[in-house]
Design a protein around this motif. Sequence first.
Motif, PDB file in Angstrom:
ATOM      1  N   GLY A 206       0.719  -1.134   0.205  1.00 51.70           N
ATOM      2  CA  GLY A 206      -0.254  -0.323  -0.185  1.00 51.70           C
ATOM      3  C   GLY A 206       1.002   1.435  -0.278  1.00 51.70           C
ATOM      4  N   LEU A 207       0.361   2.296  -0.487  1.00 49.76           N
ATOM      5  CA  LEU A 207       0.657   3.671  -0.149  1.00 49.76           C
ATOM      6  C   LEU A 207       2.386   4.062   1.510  1.00 49.76           C
ATOM      7  CD1 LEU A 207      -2.254   5.683  -1.393  1.00 49.76           C
ATOM      8  CD2 LEU A 207      -0.126   4.518  -2.689  1.00 49.76           C
ATOM      9  N   ASN A 208       1.323   3.077   2.544  1.00 43.77           N
ATOM     10  CA  ASN A 208       2.346   4.187   3.235  1.00 43.77           C
ATOM     11  C   ASN A 208       3.039   2.714   4.355  1.00 43.77           C
ATOM     12  OD1 ASN A 208       0.741   5.844   4.094  1.00 43.77           O
ATOM     13  ND2 ASN A 208      -0.988   5.251   4.764  1.00 43.77           N
ATOM     14  N   ALA A 213       6.748   0.715  -3.742  1.00 45.53           N
ATOM     15  CA  ALA A 213       5.907   0.485  -4.902  1.00 45.53           C
ATOM     16  C   ALA A 213       6.622  -0.117  -5.750  1.00 45.53           C
ATOM     17  CB  ALA A 213       4.827   1.362  -6.277  1.00 45.53           C
ATOM     18  N   ARG A 214       7.976  -0.588  -5.381  1.00 41.87           N
ATOM     19  CA  ARG A 214       8.864  -1.660  -5.062  1.00 41.87           C
ATOM     20  C   ARG A 214       9.799  -2.366  -4.917  1.00 41.87           C
ATOM     21  NH1 ARG A 214       5.330  -1.555  -9.071  1.00 41.87           N
ATOM     22  NH2 ARG A 214       4.906  -1.194 -11.329  1.00 41.87           N
ATOM     23  N   ALA A 215      10.130  -3.400  -4.983  1.00 39.82           N
ATOM     24  CA  ALA A 215      11.624  -3.967  -4.317  1.00 39.82           C
ATOM     25  C   ALA A 215      12.157  -4.820  -4.709  1.00 39.82           C
ATOM     26  CB  ALA A 215      11.159  -4.420  -2.922  1.00 39.82           C
ATOM     27  N   LEU A 216      13.548  -4.857  -5.049  1.00 36.28           N
ATOM     28  CA  LEU A 216      14.446  -5.506  -5.635  1.00 36.28           C
ATOM     29  C   LEU A 216      15.630  -5.783  -4.769  1.00 36.28           C
ATOM     30  CD1 LEU A 216      16.150  -2.745  -8.769  1.00 36.28           C
ATOM     31  CD2 LEU A 216      13.740  -4.818  -8.388  1.00 36.28           C
ATOM     32  N   ARG A 228      17.726  -3.637   0.090  1.00 36.86           N
ATOM     33  CA  ARG A 228      16.938  -4.075  -0.295  1.00 36.86           C
ATOM     34  C   ARG A 228      17.642  -2.807  -1.586  1.00 36.86           C
ATOM     35  NH1 ARG A 228      16.749  -8.641   0.971  1.00 36.86           N
ATOM     36  NH2 ARG A 228      15.168  -9.416   2.116  1.00 36.86           N
ATOM     37  N   VAL A 229      17.099  -2.903  -2.542  1.00 34.44           N
ATOM     38  CA  VAL A 229      17.091  -1.539  -3.512  1.00 34.44           C
ATOM     39  C   VAL A 229      15.131  -1.346  -3.514  1.00 34.44           C
ATOM     40  CG1 VAL A 229      17.261  -0.098  -5.432  1.00 34.44           C
ATOM     41  CG2 VAL A 229      18.153  -1.514  -4.522  1.00 34.44           C
ATOM     42  N   HIS A 230      14.376  -0.310  -2.797  1.00 29.21           N
ATOM     43  CA  HIS A 230      12.729  -0.464  -2.496  1.00 29.21           C
ATOM     44  C   HIS A 230      12.113   1.306  -2.776  1.00 29.21           C
ATOM     45  CE1 HIS A 230      12.774   1.459   1.417  1.00 29.21           C
ATOM     46  NE2 HIS A 230      13.727   0.542   1.297  1.00 29.21           N
ATOM     47  N   GLY A 231      11.346   1.922  -3.204  1.00 23.40           N
ATOM     48  CA  GLY A 231      10.458   2.477  -3.238  1.00 23.40           C
ATOM     49  C   GLY A 231      10.000   2.945  -2.017  1.00 23.40           C
ATOM     50  N   THR A 232       9.825   4.614  -1.667  1.00 20.26           N
ATOM     51  CA  THR A 232       9.497   5.351   0.010  1.00 20.26           C
ATOM     52  C   THR A 232       8.198   6.117  -0.600  1.00 20.26           C
ATOM     53  OG1 THR A 232      10.432   6.011   1.832  1.00 20.26           O
ATOM     54  CG2 THR A 232      11.393   6.420  -0.836  1.00 20.26           C
ATOM     55  N   PRO A 233       7.291   5.769   0.315  1.00 23.20           N
ATOM     56  CA  PRO A 233       6.864   6.847   0.645  1.00 23.20           C
ATOM     57  C   PRO A 233       7.139   8.843   1.320  1.00 23.20           C
ATOM     58  CG  PRO A 233       6.310   5.406   2.608  1.00 23.20           C
ATOM     59  CD  PRO A 233       7.178   4.966   1.761  1.00 23.20           C
ATOM     60  N   ASP A 234       8.481   8.107   1.883  1.00 20.43           N
ATOM     61  CA  ASP A 234       8.814   8.794   2.137  1.00 20.43           C
ATOM     62  C   ASP A 234       9.658   9.767   1.106  1.00 20.43           C
ATOM     63  OD1 ASP A 234       9.698  11.251   4.176  1.00 20.43           O
ATOM     64  OD2 ASP A 234      11.337   9.626   5.371  1.00 20.43           O
ATOM     65  N   ARG A 248      16.835   4.029  -0.278  1.00 23.11           N
ATOM     66  CA  ARG A 248      15.499   4.322  -1.319  1.00 23.11           C
ATOM     67  C   ARG A 248      15.339   4.377  -2.225  1.00 23.11           C
ATOM     68  NH1 ARG A 248      13.190   6.476   4.706  1.00 23.11           N
ATOM     69  NH2 ARG A 248      13.349   4.832   6.015  1.00 23.11           N
ATOM     70  N   MET A 249      14.153   4.830  -2.916  1.00 20.95           N
ATOM     71  CA  MET A 249      14.019   5.351  -4.172  1.00 20.95           C
ATOM     72  C   MET A 249      12.912   6.584  -3.778  1.00 20.95           C
ATOM     73  SD  MET A 249      15.459   3.305  -7.515  1.00 20.95           S
ATOM     74  CE  MET A 249      15.607   4.320  -7.978  1.00 20.95           C
ATOM     75  N   PHE A 250      12.292   7.140  -4.695  1.00 15.43           N
ATOM     76  CA  PHE A 250      11.378   7.915  -5.599  1.00 15.43           C
ATOM     77  C   PHE A 250      10.241   6.584  -5.756  1.00 15.43           C
ATOM     78  CE2 PHE A 250      13.459  11.968  -6.100  1.00 15.43           C
ATOM     79  CZ  PHE A 250      12.407  12.624  -5.423  1.00 15.43           C
ATOM     80  N   ASN A 251       9.019   6.866  -5.598  1.00 16.32           N
ATOM     81  CA  ASN A 251       8.028   5.534  -6.032  1.00 16.32           C
ATOM     82  C   ASN A 251       8.155   5.423  -7.422  1.00 16.32           C
ATOM     83  OD1 ASN A 251       7.513   3.535  -4.017  1.00 16.32           O
ATOM     84  ND2 ASN A 251       6.268   5.300  -2.840  1.00 16.32           N
TER      85      ASN A 251
END
Length: 270
Positions: A206-208, A213-216, A228-234, A248-251
């Motif tokens: 989910g958004l929180n 949105a993705r994880a490597l 992990r390389v992943h998205g973040t809501p922050d 962390r990356m922008f979603n």
Amino acid sequence: MVSKAISSKVGTLRRVGGLVTGAAMLSALGGCLFVTDTSRMNIEVFQDEVAPVWNEPARVPPAERQPVPHQKLYSTQFHQTYGLPVTNPVHRTMYGIMRDEGHTLPPIPLDRVDRRYLREEVDYPTSEKPGTIVVDTRAHFLYFVEPGGKAIRYGVGLGRAGFSWSGRGVIALKQKWPRWTPSGEMVSRQPDLRPFSAAEGGLEAGLNNPLGARALYIYQDGKDTLYRVHGTPDWQSVGKATSSGCVRMFNQDIIDLYERVGAKAPIVVL
């Protein structure tokens, strides 16, 4: 006859004078009805009338503690405002509102983001073969190597875990909208995370969700490194050193990178 006229006028003047005197007395009596409001001498009444409500905490009883719904499992320690609006229409398209896999990602407020960390194709001469991911932890950049000495550069945020591991590995697993499972150590430090532990099945996507949105998933020698390389809501943590998390990356950026990364893609963390 003259004396009668004079006496008549005198009587008239006396009656008029009496009326004037009476009116004056009534006026004075009426003024006495508007007496000083002695309640204003009471300090509490005075404070109630002149003191701003928000400036007298000693007089206002505290509000009852209200339960706060548990909506977010992350928090940001950054509140930057750069005041440099991004006018590039390509960036506005890249980081605008996005609908993905049944979720609606909010746009990134570009006027509050350092432009250096926005996605961009750059010159990147390297001996790494195309398709390799290179994470520069010092500069907070991730490069996806392309042919011809080029690379797609993304801004990243790095937590303690992101700095503690370096070396070569492979992206052995990719997931869209992954579940997040805090480690046993994290649960022991934060008992409120127990409902999301591995035994409970983790936190649904989910958004929180802290993984975004993705994880490597980074593996080394056939074993999960737990990094992990992943998205973040922050989104404010991108380009910064954060208190927790890996890379962390922008979603919007992790979605773009996810589509570029092939099976068993090599990754180098410097």
